[in-house]
Design a protein around this motif. Structure first.
Motif, PDB file in Angstrom:
ATOM      1  N   MET A 303       0.822  -1.205   0.000  1.00  0.00           N
ATOM      2  CA  MET A 303       0.000   0.000   0.000  1.00  0.00           C
ATOM      3  C   MET A 303       0.862   1.263   0.000  1.00  0.00           C
ATOM      4  N   ILE A 304       1.879   1.281   0.882  1.00  0.00           N
ATOM      5  CA  ILE A 304       2.743   2.472   0.968  1.00  0.00           C
ATOM      6  C   ILE A 304       3.572   2.626  -0.301  1.00  0.00           C
ATOM      7  N   LEU A 305       4.106   1.518  -0.795  1.00  0.00           N
ATOM      8  CA  LEU A 305       4.906   1.601  -2.024  1.00  0.00           C
ATOM      9  C   LEU A 305       4.049   2.010  -3.212  1.00  0.00           C
ATOM     10  N   THR A 306       2.795   1.554  -3.225  1.00  0.00           N
ATOM     11  CA  THR A 306       1.893   1.933  -4.313  1.00  0.00           C
ATOM     12  C   THR A 306       1.605   3.431  -4.274  1.00  0.00           C
ATOM     13  N   GLU A 307       1.474   3.990  -3.060  1.00  0.00           N
ATOM     14  CA  GLU A 307       1.295   5.439  -2.953  1.00  0.00           C
ATOM     15  C   GLU A 307       2.459   6.179  -3.604  1.00  0.00           C
ATOM     16  N   ALA A 308       3.667   5.728  -3.270  1.00  0.00           N
ATOM     17  CA  ALA A 308       4.847   6.378  -3.843  1.00  0.00           C
ATOM     18  C   ALA A 308       4.893   6.199  -5.362  1.00  0.00           C
ATOM     19  N   ALA A 309       4.542   4.987  -5.841  1.00  0.00           N
ATOM     20  CA  ALA A 309       4.566   4.734  -7.270  1.00  0.00           C
ATOM     21  C   ALA A 309       3.527   5.568  -8.008  1.00  0.00           C
ATOM     22  N   LEU A 310       2.323   5.693  -7.417  1.00  0.00           N
ATOM     23  CA  LEU A 310       1.289   6.523  -8.038  1.00  0.00           C
ATOM     24  C   LEU A 310       1.718   7.979  -8.107  1.00  0.00           C
ATOM     25  N   MET A 311       2.348   8.443  -7.034  1.00  0.00           N
ATOM     26  CA  MET A 311       2.809   9.831  -7.031  1.00  0.00           C
ATOM     27  C   MET A 311       3.882  10.036  -8.107  1.00  0.00           C
ATOM     28  N   GLY A 312       4.801   9.072  -8.208  1.00  0.00           N
ATOM     29  CA  GLY A 312       5.843   9.174  -9.230  1.00  0.00           C
ATOM     30  C   GLY A 312       5.288   9.082 -10.634  1.00  0.00           C
ATOM     31  N   THR A 313       4.272   8.221 -10.822  1.00  0.00           N
ATOM     32  CA  THR A 313       3.668   8.064 -12.146  1.00  0.00           C
ATOM     33  C   THR A 313       2.963   9.332 -12.595  1.00  0.00           C
ATOM     34  N   LEU A 314       2.165   9.910 -11.692  1.00  0.00           N
ATOM     35  CA  LEU A 314       1.452  11.146 -12.045  1.00  0.00           C
ATOM     36  C   LEU A 314       2.431  12.283 -12.318  1.00  0.00           C
ATOM     37  N   GLY A 315       3.407  12.431 -11.404  1.00  0.00           N
ATOM     38  CA  GLY A 315       4.397  13.494 -11.618  1.00  0.00           C
ATOM     39  C   GLY A 315       5.213  13.266 -12.875  1.00  0.00           C
ATOM     40  N   GLY A 316       5.558  11.982 -13.151  1.00  0.00           N
ATOM     41  CA  GLY A 316       6.336  11.676 -14.347  1.00  0.00           C
ATOM     42  C   GLY A 316       5.577  11.960 -15.626  1.00  0.00           C
ATOM     43  N   LEU A 317       4.269  11.618 -15.645  1.00  0.00           N
ATOM     44  CA  LEU A 317       3.463  11.879 -16.840  1.00  0.00           C
ATOM     45  C   LEU A 317       3.335  13.369 -17.111  1.00  0.00           C
ATOM     46  N   VAL A 318       3.003  14.131 -16.070  1.00  0.00           N
ATOM     47  CA  VAL A 318       2.878  15.585 -16.242  1.00  0.00           C
ATOM     48  C   VAL A 318       4.219  16.190 -16.643  1.00  0.00           C
ATOM     49  N   GLY A 319       5.290  15.715 -16.002  1.00  0.00           N
ATOM     50  CA  GLY A 319       6.619  16.225 -16.341  1.00  0.00           C
ATOM     51  C   GLY A 319       7.018  15.903 -17.763  1.00  0.00           C
ATOM     52  N   ALA A 320       6.673  14.684 -18.236  1.00  0.00           N
ATOM     53  CA  ALA A 320       7.012  14.306 -19.609  1.00  0.00           C
ATOM     54  C   ALA A 320       6.268  15.165 -20.622  1.00  0.00           C
ATOM     55  N   LEU A 321       4.981  15.421 -20.354  1.00  0.00           N
ATOM     56  CA  LEU A 321       4.215  16.283 -21.260  1.00  0.00           C
ATOM     57  C   LEU A 321       4.780  17.705 -21.273  1.00  0.00           C
ATOM     58  N   GLY A 322       5.121  18.203 -20.085  1.00  0.00           N
ATOM     59  CA  GLY A 322       5.730  19.538 -20.027  1.00  0.00           C
ATOM     60  C   GLY A 322       7.072  19.568 -20.727  1.00  0.00           C
ATOM     61  N   SER A 323       7.842  18.487 -20.579  1.00  0.00           N
ATOM     62  CA  SER A 323       9.157  18.422 -21.229  1.00  0.00           C
ATOM     63  C   SER A 323       9.019  18.405 -22.743  1.00  0.00           C
ATOM     64  N   LEU A 324       7.986  17.724 -23.245  1.00  0.00           N
ATOM     65  CA  LEU A 324       7.773  17.689 -24.686  1.00  0.00           C
ATOM     66  C   LEU A 324       7.506  19.093 -25.225  1.00  0.00           C
ATOM     67  N   ALA A 325       6.693  19.859 -24.492  1.00  0.00           N
ATOM     68  CA  ALA A 325       6.417  21.235 -24.921  1.00  0.00           C
ATOM     69  C   ALA A 325       7.687  22.078 -24.889  1.00  0.00           C
ATOM     70  N   VAL A 326       8.466  21.935 -23.817  1.00  0.00           N
ATOM     71  CA  VAL A 326       9.721  22.688 -23.714  1.00  0.00           C
ATOM     72  C   VAL A 326      10.680  22.252 -24.814  1.00  0.00           C
ATOM     73  N   GLY A 327      10.739  20.935 -25.073  1.00  0.00           N
ATOM     74  CA  GLY A 327      11.641  20.432 -26.103  1.00  0.00           C
ATOM     75  C   GLY A 327      11.307  20.966 -27.479  1.00  0.00           C
ATOM     76  N   MET A 328      10.034  21.084 -27.790  1.00  0.00           N
ATOM     77  CA  MET A 328       9.643  21.617 -29.097  1.00  0.00           C
ATOM     78  C   MET A 328      10.058  23.074 -29.230  1.00  0.00           C
ATOM     79  N   VAL A 329       9.962  23.824 -28.127  1.00  0.00           N
ATOM     80  CA  VAL A 329      10.419  25.217 -28.150  1.00  0.00           C
ATOM     81  C   VAL A 329      11.930  25.271 -28.358  1.00  0.00           C
ATOM     82  N   VAL A 330      12.664  24.398 -27.660  1.00  0.00           N
ATOM     83  CA  VAL A 330      14.122  24.362 -27.781  1.00  0.00           C
ATOM     84  C   VAL A 330      14.529  24.024 -29.214  1.00  0.00           C
ATOM     85  N   PHE A 331      13.891  23.031 -29.812  1.00  0.00           N
ATOM     86  CA  PHE A 331      14.226  22.641 -31.183  1.00  0.00           C
ATOM     87  C   PHE A 331      13.895  23.761 -32.164  1.00  0.00           C
ATOM     88  N   GLN A 332      12.803  24.471 -31.904  1.00  0.00           N
ATOM     89  CA  GLN A 332      12.455  25.590 -32.775  1.00  0.00           C
ATOM     90  C   GLN A 332      13.523  26.672 -32.727  1.00  0.00           C
TER      91      GLN A 332
END
Length: 383
Positions: A303-332
């Motif tokens: 249960m405790i490890l799943t909490e940590a994994a869920l938090m990491g998954t949500l943060g990782g997904l949002v971070g990846a989407l934000g990184s994609l937007a930043v990356g497109m700006v950088v490449f431009q």
């Protein structure tokens, strides 16, 4: 269908999701740390890919070239016809392009003058990229001129230019970056048939165009071994190995930037550790009740490890989407092509960042989970 409904078959996961929602502000702040870490590591990685692509596009055109000039111990002021013939024999299938150079002054119709370097060459197609017109592989008539200089002087294709009392019709305009090799010029270069500089007995330089960088290095070594010794330099042999050095430097820079971005995720992991510890302390009595009614240690641990994994998954997904937007700006900004961020060489950092976020989060939850699972129920109920 809600996340809770999707997780109803997994009690530990369902409880973990419910526990994260108890203190949404604290959970959001911890997840924000993960998002920042993922964006940092992914964006820096994607930025180095953009830099590598830009460097490759700019240096790649000269990586397969060898430039030959008169050596410091040569008896002549340039490269002789016999030496050019020997270079052709030693170079094998590589293209050998001898060049003669000079300088001149061109006067426009409006009276404006421009000082230009002059290159006499036969195979212009091997040397130059044009913005308009054509560069023939046998330049016997006509001339090529730098695009920016032609615009400044008001010259168009078909207009005449004069050199040494002879008129030549402009056949094309050289890109502003100039030729990919040979004598400097691009922004102020006039390319004429080799016969226009027939008064010069020797060539100022010879460019050998190989199949790739490795072949160019091999040709350069062959020429150096033939013409030069440890004590005497008959010809100067220059290969553009700097392209490989730049690539190596960018690889090192990439590792350094990823390490810096990784620090952000380490900091985020500490924040997750703190959240998990606080959560287990606050729910110590609840966990004690669960243990008292028969919930096993392994279930509490999951249960405790799943909490940590869920938090990491949500943060990782949002971070990846934000990184994609930043990356497109950088490449431009760097390459002028925002879609370059979607290529695997760049997008792989999104996967790395997401995986790093999940792994770091789970590792941060190991100690709180172990502590909660091994707390005796009686002591937990006493608080």
């Amino acid at each position: 269908m809600s996340v809770s409904e999707l997780l109803w078959r997994f009690p530990s996961a369902q409880m973990a999701w419910r526990n994260l929602g108890r203190n949404r502000l604290r959970t959001a702040l911890a997840a924000l740390g993960i998002v920042i870490g993922v964006v940092a590591i992914c964006s820096l990685g994607m930025a180095t890919v953009a830099l590598q692509q830009q460097a490759t596009s700019q240096l790649g055109s000269i990586a397969d070239e060898v430039t030959v000039t008169s050596g410091q111990d040569s008896d002549t002021d340039g490269v002789t016809d016999d030496q050019v013939e020997t270079i052709r024999n030693l170079a094998g299938d590589a293209e050998v392009v001898p060049q003669k150079t000079n300088s001149t002054e061109i006067t426009a119709r409006n009276g404006e003058e421009a000082r230009m370097s002059v290159t006499g060459v036969t195979n212009a197609a091997a040397l130059y990229n044009l913005t308009s017109g054509n560069a023939p592989d046998r330049l016997v008539t006509g001339a090529l001129i730098s695009n920016d200089t032609a615009a400044r002087l008001g010259l168009e294709v078909g207009d005449p230019v004069e050199y040494d009392g002879q008129l030549y019709r402009v056949r094309g305009f050289i890109e502003e970056d100039g030729p990919s090799f040979g004598p400097p010029g691009g922004g102020g270069e006039l390319v004429l048939p080799e016969s226009a500089l027939s008064d010069q007995d020797h060539y100022d330089s010879v460019t050998v165009i190989a199949e790739d960088g490795d072949a160019a290095t091999e040709v350069g070594n062959t020429l150096d071994d033939y013409f030069n010794t440890d004590d005497e330099e008959e010809l100067g042999i220059n290969t553009f190995g700097g392209a490989d050095q730049v690539g190596g430097f960018l690889d090192t820079l990439s590792l350094a930037l990823l390490a810096i971005g990784g620090i952000s995720l380490v900091v985020a992991s500490v924040a997750i550790l703190n959240v998990m510890l606080m959560s287990t302390v606050e729910r110590r009595g609840e966990i004690g009740v669960l243990r008292a009614v028969g919930v096993r240690r392994g279930e509490v641990l999951r249960m405790i490890l799943t909490e940590a994994a869920l938090m990491g998954t949500l943060g990782g997904l949002v971070g990846a989407l934000g990184s994609l937007a930043v990356g497109m700006v950088v490449f431009q900004v760097i390459t002028g092509d925002p879609l370059g961020a979607l290529g695997w060489s760049s997008a792989q950092y999104l996967a790395y960042g997401f995986a790093f976020a999940v792994v770091a989060s789970v590792l941060s939850g190991v100690y709180p989970a172990w502590k909660a699972a091994n707390d005796r129920p009686v002591e937990a109920l006493r608080g």
